[in-house]
Enzyme design. Structure first.
Site, PDB file in Angstrom:
ATOM      1  N   TRP A 127      43.466 -84.022  76.772  1.00  0.00           N
ATOM      2  CA  TRP A 127      43.844 -83.927  78.125  1.00  0.00           C
ATOM      3  C   TRP A 127      44.683 -83.028  77.910  1.00  0.00           C
ATOM      4  O   TRP A 127      45.615 -82.016  77.541  1.00  0.00           O
ATOM      5  CB  TRP A 127      45.325 -84.523  78.338  1.00  0.00           C
ATOM      6  CG  TRP A 127      45.589 -84.546  80.019  1.00  0.00           C
ATOM      7  CD1 TRP A 127      44.749 -84.340  81.375  1.00  0.00           C
ATOM      8  CD2 TRP A 127      46.810 -84.380  80.333  1.00  0.00           C
ATOM      9  NE1 TRP A 127      45.870 -83.842  82.327  1.00  0.00           N
ATOM     10  CE2 TRP A 127      47.279 -84.026  81.903  1.00  0.00           C
ATOM     11  CE3 TRP A 127      49.077 -84.631  79.918  1.00  0.00           C
ATOM     12  CZ2 TRP A 127      47.946 -84.398  82.499  1.00  0.00           C
ATOM     13  CZ3 TRP A 127      49.899 -84.296  80.759  1.00  0.00           C
ATOM     14  CH2 TRP A 127      49.630 -84.760  82.543  1.00  0.00           C
ATOM     15  N   ASP A 207      51.168 -91.746  74.570  1.00  0.00           N
ATOM     16  CA  ASP A 207      51.226 -91.550  76.082  1.00  0.00           C
ATOM     17  C   ASP A 207      50.134 -92.283  76.596  1.00  0.00           C
ATOM     18  O   ASP A 207      49.189 -92.671  76.794  1.00  0.00           O
ATOM     19  CB  ASP A 207      50.271 -90.621  76.050  1.00  0.00           C
ATOM     20  CG  ASP A 207      49.855 -90.099  76.795  1.00  0.00           C
ATOM     21  OD1 ASP A 207      50.865 -90.332  78.242  1.00  0.00           O
ATOM     22  OD2 ASP A 207      49.061 -88.580  77.762  1.00  0.00           O
ATOM     23  N   ALA A 209      49.849 -93.617  79.647  1.00  0.00           N
ATOM     24  CA  ALA A 209      49.130 -93.400  81.221  1.00  0.00           C
ATOM     25  C   ALA A 209      48.084 -93.586  82.070  1.00  0.00           C
ATOM     26  O   ALA A 209      48.106 -93.906  83.222  1.00  0.00           O
ATOM     27  CB  ALA A 209      48.960 -91.927  81.651  1.00  0.00           C
ATOM     28  N   LYS A 242      48.717 -94.046  87.853  1.00  0.00           N
ATOM     29  CA  LYS A 242      47.586 -95.003  87.890  1.00  0.00           C
ATOM     30  C   LYS A 242      47.980 -96.504  88.246  1.00  0.00           C
ATOM     31  O   LYS A 242      46.987 -96.405  89.171  1.00  0.00           O
ATOM     32  CB  LYS A 242      46.797 -94.684  86.712  1.00  0.00           C
ATOM     33  CG  LYS A 242      46.862 -93.514  86.244  1.00  0.00           C
ATOM     34  CD  LYS A 242      46.482 -92.061  87.172  1.00  0.00           C
ATOM     35  CE  LYS A 242      47.284 -91.135  86.117  1.00  0.00           C
ATOM     36  NZ  LYS A 242      46.024 -89.532  86.511  1.00  0.00           N
TER      37      LYS A 242
HETATM   38  C1  LMR Z   1      43.815 -85.996  84.521  1.00  0.00           C
HETATM   39  O1  LMR Z   1      43.974 -85.985  83.446  1.00  0.00           O
HETATM   40  O2  LMR Z   1      43.023 -85.488  85.758  1.00  0.00           O
HETATM   41  C2  LMR Z   1      45.077 -87.404  85.577  1.00  0.00           C
HETATM   42  O3  LMR Z   1      45.354 -86.967  84.307  1.00  0.00           O
HETATM   43  C3  LMR Z   1      45.973 -86.268  87.108  1.00  0.00           C
HETATM   44  C4  LMR Z   1      46.067 -84.695  85.672  1.00  0.00           C
HETATM   45  O4  LMR Z   1      48.235 -84.754  86.081  1.00  0.00           O
HETATM   46  O5  LMR Z   1      45.796 -83.997  85.243  1.00  0.00           O
END
Ligand code: LMR
Length: 394
Positions: A127, A207, A209, A242
């Site tokens: 990410w 993490d 999420a 989420k």
């Molecule tokens: C994403 O990867 O799109 C989500 O985790 C939202 C974000 O804040 O980037």
């Protein structure tokens, strides 16, 4: 001061959301930022959230500060929902955070304050905001390779890449639904990774999420427990954005897990100082909503079934996407997409084609080819796939 400032580049996901918002085509399709959308394209407020909010409005008597560690009841309840076997206060401690990103930031700041020479190992790709947060914290970042377009892990290769890691380094793990690939190690592979980290004294930073979006809340949380069972110390960031569909409420928690209660309590005091110095105290609303849901059996049961319905829709979208791609583009292997979990998957295509897809068809996917499966629906899937095949695969 401002005269000397240059434009600071936003990460590609946030930049894409801004570009999408500025596009005035009515039939544009947003498959960028990770938000679940139902078949009408809306991100619904869960029924359990609405009910909890109604009760809170009726009950709430004060807007006094919640304190630097946030709402303790929420932090305990969330810990029990994810890791029910751990005793809060002696085996796990935490603070409420400003979403999952805020939890990562507080945890990394804490790790660096305790051991300034710690390095952070993260998957490549990962990410983009993992990199952003790590760079803001100033931690030394190292990368390990991660499969993007195939299933199966080369664990020997991973362990060889981790050979230079030192005891006390952090290893960033996506609990489930790896962002951006959607490819997760199998449970037995995960156990081998946890054993390796434990043997080498490397500390997992998990993490979490997307708990509940992979297979189920229990199965996804069991992946976190795999590390807890094997590693003596862990850092854990949990997001409620989420799985409670409360993205804008910025609700999450940062946890420390270990075997010596005194050490945990000291380390938690570092987290509290960092929270105080960063934003002072977290917001209240989202945490109260989650706490109300987790503490009220009917609301909790409603949440579990709403979460499971979302998980099933995402899995159906993923299968539908892979099937349509196989149909329109049989020469490529789409198994990695089919077998992935959660919101994301990658399409292997050069950036200029991805920009062309945006320009010519109004379909927004991230520059690296990441597509949000959870925002597809029966009205958009066919057009999306034929456009992808037409523009990205030709
Ligand atoms: C994403 O990867 O799109 C989500 O985790 C939202 C974000 O804040 O980037």
């Amino acid at each position: 001061m401002f005269e000397r400032t240059e434009t600071s580049l936003l990460d590609p996901i946030v930049a894409l959301s801004r570009e999408y918002a500025a596009d005035d085509r009515r039939d544009k399709i947003n498959l960028g930022i990770g938000v679940y959308r139902d078949s009408s394209g809306a991100t619904p407020i869960l029924d359990c959230v609405k009910k909890a909010e109604e009760q809170l409005v009726a009950e709430q008597r004060t807007k006094d500060y919640v304190g630097v560690a946030g709402d303790d009841e929420f932090v305990r309840q969330l810990s029990a929902a994810v890791l029910p076997s751990l005793k809060y206060g002696s085996e796990i401690v935490g603070v409420q955070s400003v979403g999952g990103s805020g939890a990562l930031r507080v945890l990394l700041d804490t790790a660096v304050r305790i051991s300034p020479s710690t390095a952070l190992w993260m998957s490549e790709p990962t990410w983009p905001n993992h990199k952003g947060i790590a760079s803001a914290v100033g931690i030394d970042v190292r990368h390990y390779s991660y499969p993007g377009f195939k299933t199966g892990f080369d664990l020997d290769g991973l362990f060889a890449e981790l050979a230079p890691a030192r005891p006390g380094d952090l290893f960033l793990v996506h609990a489930c639904c790896h962002n951006p690939t959607g490819i997760d190690p199998l449970p037995e592979e995960l156990a081998q990774i946890a054993d390796f980290l434990s043997k080498r004294g490397i500390v997992p930073l998990i993490d979490a999420a997307y708990l509940g979006f992979g297979q189920s809340l229990e199965t996804d949380s069991a992946r976190v427990a795999t590390f807890v069972d094997r590693c003596p110390e862990l850092l854990l960031a949990v997001s409620c954005s989420k799985n409670f569909s409360i993205y804008r409420e910025r609700t999450g928690a940062a946890y420390l897990i270990g075997r010596a209660a005194d050490n945990l309590i000291n380390a938690r005091s570092v987290m509290m100082s960092i929270a105080r110095e960063s934003y002072s105290m977290p917001p209240d609303h989202g945490a109260r909503v989650v706490s109300k849901i987790l503490g009220t059996p009917e609301l909790k049961a409603g949440w579990q079934s709403e979460l499971s319905a979302i998980q099933q829709t995402i899995a159906r979208n993923r299968r539908g996407l892979a099937a349509a791609l196989r149909h329109h583009c049989p020469d490529r292997d789409w198994d990695y997409l089919d077998q992935g979990h959660g919101m994301f998957g990658l399409i292997d295509a050069p950036k200029e084609r991805i920009l062309k897809l945006r320009r010519d068809k109004g379909i927004y996917i991230v520059d690296d080819g990441r597509l949000n499966v959870a925002a597809l629906n029966e009205n958009t899937i066919e057009f999306t796939v034929t456009s992808i095949v037409d523009i990205l695969m030709s």
